[in-house]
Write a protein that holds these residues in place. Structure first.
Motif, mmCIF file in Angstrom:
data_model
loop_
_atom_site.group_PDB
_atom_site.id
_atom_site.type_symbol
_atom_site.label_atom_id
_atom_site.label_comp_id
_atom_site.label_asym_id
_atom_site.label_seq_id
_atom_site.Cartn_x
_atom_site.Cartn_y
_atom_site.Cartn_z
ATOM 1 N N ALA A 182 -3.918 -2.232 12.053
ATOM 2 C CA ALA A 182 -5.293 -2.422 12.004
ATOM 3 C C ALA A 182 -5.703 -2.848 10.487
ATOM 4 O O ALA A 182 -6.826 -3.382 10.580
ATOM 5 C CB ALA A 182 -5.846 -0.911 11.938
ATOM 6 N N ASN A 183 -4.912 -2.943 9.756
ATOM 7 C CA ASN A 183 -5.095 -3.650 8.300
ATOM 8 C C ASN A 183 -4.420 -4.940 8.307
ATOM 9 O O ASN A 183 -3.488 -5.027 7.231
ATOM 10 C CB ASN A 183 -4.586 -2.712 7.058
ATOM 11 N N ALA A 184 -4.750 -5.672 9.112
ATOM 12 C CA ALA A 184 -4.055 -7.147 9.250
ATOM 13 C C ALA A 184 -4.433 -7.799 8.008
ATOM 14 O O ALA A 184 -3.458 -8.937 7.612
ATOM 15 C CB ALA A 184 -4.292 -7.984 10.562
ATOM 16 N N TYR A 185 -5.401 -7.798 7.609
ATOM 17 C CA TYR A 185 -6.168 -8.659 6.546
ATOM 18 C C TYR A 185 -6.337 -7.850 5.317
ATOM 19 O O TYR A 185 -7.225 -7.249 5.171
ATOM 20 C CB TYR A 185 -7.426 -9.428 6.973
ATOM 21 N N ILE A 186 -5.476 -7.898 4.253
ATOM 22 C CA ILE A 186 -5.819 -7.275 3.147
ATOM 23 C C ILE A 186 -5.949 -8.281 1.903
ATOM 24 O O ILE A 186 -5.081 -9.102 1.508
ATOM 25 C CB ILE A 186 -4.431 -6.200 2.778
ATOM 26 N N HIS A 187 -7.067 -8.363 1.130
ATOM 27 C CA HIS A 187 -7.448 -8.992 0.156
ATOM 28 C C HIS A 187 -7.655 -8.320 -1.163
ATOM 29 O O HIS A 187 -8.543 -8.054 -1.535
ATOM 30 C CB HIS A 187 -8.761 -9.831 0.403
ATOM 31 N N VAL A 369 -1.635 -17.317 13.353
ATOM 32 C CA VAL A 369 -1.639 -16.540 12.156
ATOM 33 C C VAL A 369 -2.163 -15.185 12.622
ATOM 34 O O VAL A 369 -3.398 -14.932 13.251
ATOM 35 C CB VAL A 369 -2.582 -17.070 10.888
ATOM 36 N N ILE A 370 -1.613 -13.854 12.320
ATOM 37 C CA ILE A 370 -1.875 -12.552 12.899
ATOM 38 C C ILE A 370 -2.087 -11.725 11.574
ATOM 39 O O ILE A 370 -2.521 -10.383 11.770
ATOM 40 C CB ILE A 370 -0.957 -11.986 13.769
ATOM 41 N N GLY A 371 -2.092 -12.110 10.274
ATOM 42 C CA GLY A 371 -2.097 -11.146 9.232
ATOM 43 C C GLY A 371 -1.939 -11.900 7.974
ATOM 44 O O GLY A 371 -1.211 -13.100 7.992
ATOM 45 N N ILE A 372 -2.802 -11.658 7.016
ATOM 46 C CA ILE A 372 -2.641 -12.209 5.517
ATOM 47 C C ILE A 372 -2.702 -10.789 4.739
ATOM 48 O O ILE A 372 -3.561 -9.990 4.622
ATOM 49 C CB ILE A 372 -3.739 -12.978 5.246
ATOM 50 N N ARG A 373 -1.643 -10.721 3.851
ATOM 51 C CA ARG A 373 -1.780 -9.689 2.664
ATOM 52 C C ARG A 373 -1.553 -10.412 1.262
ATOM 53 O O ARG A 373 -0.630 -11.161 1.076
ATOM 54 C CB ARG A 373 -0.598 -8.669 3.024
#
Length: 443
Positions: A182-187, A369-373
């Protein structure tokens, strides 16, 4: 120089698909600052600090000069029953950087050796306290703790374990992995999750083994080798509390997060948690000469010194021929001085925000692209795998980026950028844009 000028028959490359490499070799012959020179005359931006190692950039004169001076003064001295001045100076400097009462430094030569050393310290410590029955270790799924048999046993990357079967340590268990899809995108922030990633530890793993039998729990503050996976907010603090409750030692493997990657001395400082042992390597010498080590809390050392054995008896039967090598220690001292004098840890924190901004603004919405951390001076973009070919998409992108002058790191179906702390905005733009073009080309 063409690649066919190299005889490649004798060199077996580590963690490399050797069959493919022989067809399309990637060979560095020089480096300076952020830039590699290849055997075929091209320039490649070092986007991964040469495997998380080169924090201060390549070919740093203060480090090189310290090594040359040490070679002319004392090239090598045994570490058994004697020592050298540089080892004491390096240990003092490293211990002073560590949080809390992490004051005793055991030197080795790599992160793998540091992992095995810390596990042995844990067993010896409990035995010295009269609790030798504490011999269970707990690691974490997808954790990486080197390639020694101890580190592989507590490590949780299947490909690193599957060929070694019953040679792995028998009394080991693993906690669940820390990533919440659920936290696929962490900025540039700690993720917040509704998942309880430590419930299984408290409700199944510890009762199964009985906490009184558990020697230590070992984790990376950030799961670096798996692809820069970040712990949920409060996770490490609660893990510390669980260990304290049951008398279990907590080991942080900071081979990647140590010495500036998080913008702080160690990941322990970033998260505000003091472990009982802290493993280090890589950036401690800027990658120039192999060195690793374990920083231990005073209580571990003190327990082993409280023995009724005669003074001529060794308290801890462990060490390596090259522990505290004088040239490696001189390199570490000079490297840590460069970090401090140039303010490179705060700079890493500053440039980490630039890197994270670039990742999220560039990659979000690109094909597959399915996630960025992003957090600290490292960021990862996760890709949907090719059907039936896990890891191939990221590997093909890595090869393509290299040909276009950017060194990035594939980790399964994740691509990571973690540049030296001297990185400039133009380097980040070049790395990120090259990677974006390659992601689109391999859609």
């Amino acid at each position: 120089m063409a690649f066919n000028d190299f005889n490649m028959d004798s060199h077996w490359l580590p963690f490399t698909p050797n069959r493919h490499f022989r067809k399309d070799p990637r060979i560095f012959v020089g480096a300076d600052g952020m830039i590699f020179r290849t055997h075929d005359g091209r320039e490649v931006v070092d986007g991964i600090s040469s495997l998380w190692c080169v924090g201060a950039g390549h070919n740093r004169k203060p480090i090189n000069d310290a090594i040359k001076k040490q070679l002319d003064t004392l090239d090598y001295a045994t570490a058994f029953q004697a020592s050298n001045d540089q080892a004491f100076l390096a240990a003092e400097k490293i211990a002073a950087m560590a949080p809390g009462d992490l004051n005793k430094v055991l030197f080795c030569n790599s992160g793998s050796e540091a992992a095995d050393t810390s596990l042995k310290v844990a067993l010896a410590y409990h035995r010295a306290r009269g609790e030798g029955h504490r011999n269970v270790f707990i690691g974490r799924e997808k954790g990486y703790h080197g390639v020694g048999f101890g580190g592989m046993s507590v490590g949780g990357i299947p490909a690193n374990r599957k060929a070694y079967g019953t040679a792995l340590l028998p009394r080991v268990d693993h906690m669940r992995f820390i990533h919440d899809p659920a936290n696929a995108y962490i900025h540039n922030q700690e993720p917040v999750s509704n998942e309880d990633f430590l419930a299984e530890l408290e409700n199944r793993i510890l009762p199964l083994h009985d906490p009184s039998n558990v020697a230590a729990i070992i984790v990376e503050p950030v799961a670096g080798s798996a692809g820069w996976y970040l712990p949920p907010k409060g996770y490490l603090q609660r893990l510390r509390e669980i260990c304290d409750k049951h008398g279990i030692l907590l080991i942080f493997d900071e081979v990647i997060t140590g010495f500036g990657r998080m913008g702080t001395n160690f990941g322990a400082d970033f998260y505000g948690v003091v472990p009982d042992m802290l493993n280090f390597a890589k950036c401690v010498t800027n990658g120039v000469i192999p060195m690793g080590g374990v920083i231990c809390r005073d209580k571990l050392y003190d327990a082993m010194m409280k023995t009724d054995a005669p003074e001529h008896v060794i308290e801890f039967f462990h060490g390596y021929t090259y522990s505290g090598h004088p040239v490696a220690c001189a390199a570490a001292i000079a490297t840590l001085d460069v970090y401090r004098n140039e303010g490179l840890f705060p700079r890493a924190a500053e440039m980490g925000k630039v890197l994270g901004d670039a990742f999220h603004s560039t990659f979000k919405g690109l094909p597959n692209v399915i996630g960025i951390r992003s957090l600290g001076l490292a960021a990862a973009v996760e890709l949907a795998p090719l059907a039936g070919k896990p890891g191939k998409r990221a590997y093909d992108i890595f090869v393509d980026c290299f040909k276009k002058g950017a060194l990035v790191r594939p980790a399964g179906d994740v691509v990571v950028i973690a540049p030296p702390y001297i990185v400039e905005k133009e380097h980040i733009s070049r790395l990120v844009n090259t990677l974006a073009d390659s992601i689109k080309a391999h859609a």
